[in-house]
Write an enzyme that holds these catalytic residues in place. Sequence first.
Site, PDB file in Angstrom:
ATOM      1  N   ASN A 163      24.394  44.992  58.600  1.00  0.00           N
ATOM      2  CA  ASN A 163      23.049  45.086  59.176  1.00  0.00           C
ATOM      3  C   ASN A 163      23.095  44.998  60.692  1.00  0.00           C
ATOM      4  OD1 ASN A 163      23.695  42.348  58.610  1.00  0.00           O
ATOM      5  ND2 ASN A 163      21.563  41.745  58.735  1.00  0.00           N
ATOM      6  N   GLU A 207      20.574  44.517  63.867  1.00  0.00           N
ATOM      7  CA  GLU A 207      19.218  44.137  64.265  1.00  0.00           C
ATOM      8  C   GLU A 207      18.967  44.530  65.722  1.00  0.00           C
ATOM      9  OE1 GLU A 207      18.801  39.982  63.191  1.00  0.00           O
ATOM     10  OE2 GLU A 207      18.781  40.481  61.060  1.00  0.00           O
ATOM     11  N   CYS A 265      19.188  47.860  57.721  1.00  0.00           N
ATOM     12  CA  CYS A 265      19.949  47.108  56.721  1.00  0.00           C
ATOM     13  C   CYS A 265      21.357  47.673  56.553  1.00  0.00           C
ATOM     14  CB  CYS A 265      19.266  47.194  55.360  1.00  0.00           C
ATOM     15  SG  CYS A 265      17.642  46.450  55.284  1.00  0.00           S
ATOM     16  N   GLU A 269      22.946  48.430  53.862  1.00  0.00           N
ATOM     17  CA  GLU A 269      23.056  49.496  52.861  1.00  0.00           C
ATOM     18  C   GLU A 269      22.754  50.861  53.462  1.00  0.00           C
ATOM     19  OE1 GLU A 269      21.451  46.622  52.689  1.00  0.00           O
ATOM     20  OE2 GLU A 269      21.122  45.963  50.632  1.00  0.00           O
ATOM     21  N   CYS A 273      16.617  45.939  49.728  1.00  0.00           N
ATOM     22  CA  CYS A 273      15.166  46.006  49.939  1.00  0.00           C
ATOM     23  C   CYS A 273      14.634  47.337  49.400  1.00  0.00           C
ATOM     24  CB  CYS A 273      14.841  45.844  51.426  1.00  0.00           C
ATOM     25  SG  CYS A 273      15.153  47.335  52.397  1.00  0.00           S
ATOM     26  N   CYS A 324      15.806  50.524  51.238  1.00  0.00           N
ATOM     27  CA  CYS A 324      17.199  50.895  50.926  1.00  0.00           C
ATOM     28  C   CYS A 324      17.291  51.495  49.528  1.00  0.00           C
ATOM     29  CB  CYS A 324      18.113  49.685  51.040  1.00  0.00           C
ATOM     30  SG  CYS A 324      18.393  49.201  52.757  1.00  0.00           S
TER      31      CYS A 324
HETATM   32  N1  THU Z   1      19.152  42.983  55.070  1.00  0.00           N
HETATM   33  C1  THU Z   1      20.121  43.861  54.717  1.00  0.00           C
HETATM   34  O1  THU Z   1      20.891  44.334  55.543  1.00  0.00           O
HETATM   35  N2  THU Z   1      20.216  44.192  53.400  1.00  0.00           N
HETATM   36  C2  THU Z   1      19.511  43.609  52.392  1.00  0.00           C
HETATM   37  O2  THU Z   1      19.727  43.933  51.236  1.00  0.00           O
HETATM   38  C3  THU Z   1      18.495  42.605  52.709  1.00  0.00           C
HETATM   39  C4  THU Z   1      18.179  42.433  54.149  1.00  0.00           C
HETATM   40  C5  THU Z   1      19.082  42.578  56.477  1.00  0.00           C
HETATM   41  C6  THU Z   1      17.894  43.054  57.263  1.00  0.00           C
HETATM   42  C7  THU Z   1      17.819  42.013  58.354  1.00  0.00           C
HETATM   43  O3  THU Z   1      18.740  42.346  59.362  1.00  0.00           O
HETATM   44  C8  THU Z   1      18.303  40.742  57.675  1.00  0.00           C
HETATM   45  O4  THU Z   1      19.039  41.167  56.530  1.00  0.00           O
HETATM   46  C9  THU Z   1      17.186  39.806  57.242  1.00  0.00           C
HETATM   47  O5  THU Z   1      16.247  40.462  56.473  1.00  0.00           O
END
Ligand code: THU
Length: 164
Positions: free
Chosen positions: A62, A64, A73, A75, A112, A115
Amino acid sequence: MTERNISFRYYEVSTLSDLPEDEQKLVERARIMCDRAYAPYSAFYVGAAILLENGQVVEGSNQENGAYPSGLCAERVAAFAASANYPRVAMKKIAISARSNRLEIHEPVSPCGACRQVLLEYESSQDSPMKVLLAKEEGKILVIEGVRDLLPLSFLGNGLKRSV
Ligand code: THU
């Protein structure tokens, strides 16, 4: 009115060594990828690894951003990288894992909705399912046979494709 029911089967293994070898390796890659996440805001570090039909493994973590919605994310980072670098090569399996030094993670991480939508479109464009392995740093792993199970009554943009 007719009641209808949708259910799906998934599997749980209590430890990594209960999986076939290729899946063990994929989960290990996803776990390693958590260390490459850029997640200074959530401190929730997610890794994903996709096994392609040609044997390549494409990874993501991920990413940010201070302008929150601009992040992505793990995925989708992995799936978009796979499609960008190996267009139209089927995605056979995806493993996802997460760790955090701020939050306790009790359950394997689950993708999520956005994704799921993205993974489903890739799965639908190939002729085999994309198996999903949900993990965390250690402990049980959930195995789902295809992305379709994770997004019932889904929207597939087929009707939007123009025939020219
Ligand atoms: N996140 C993911 O990368 N994948 C998931 O399946 C759930 C959430 C990330 C998004 C954000 O950077 C952090 O986790 C918190 O939500």
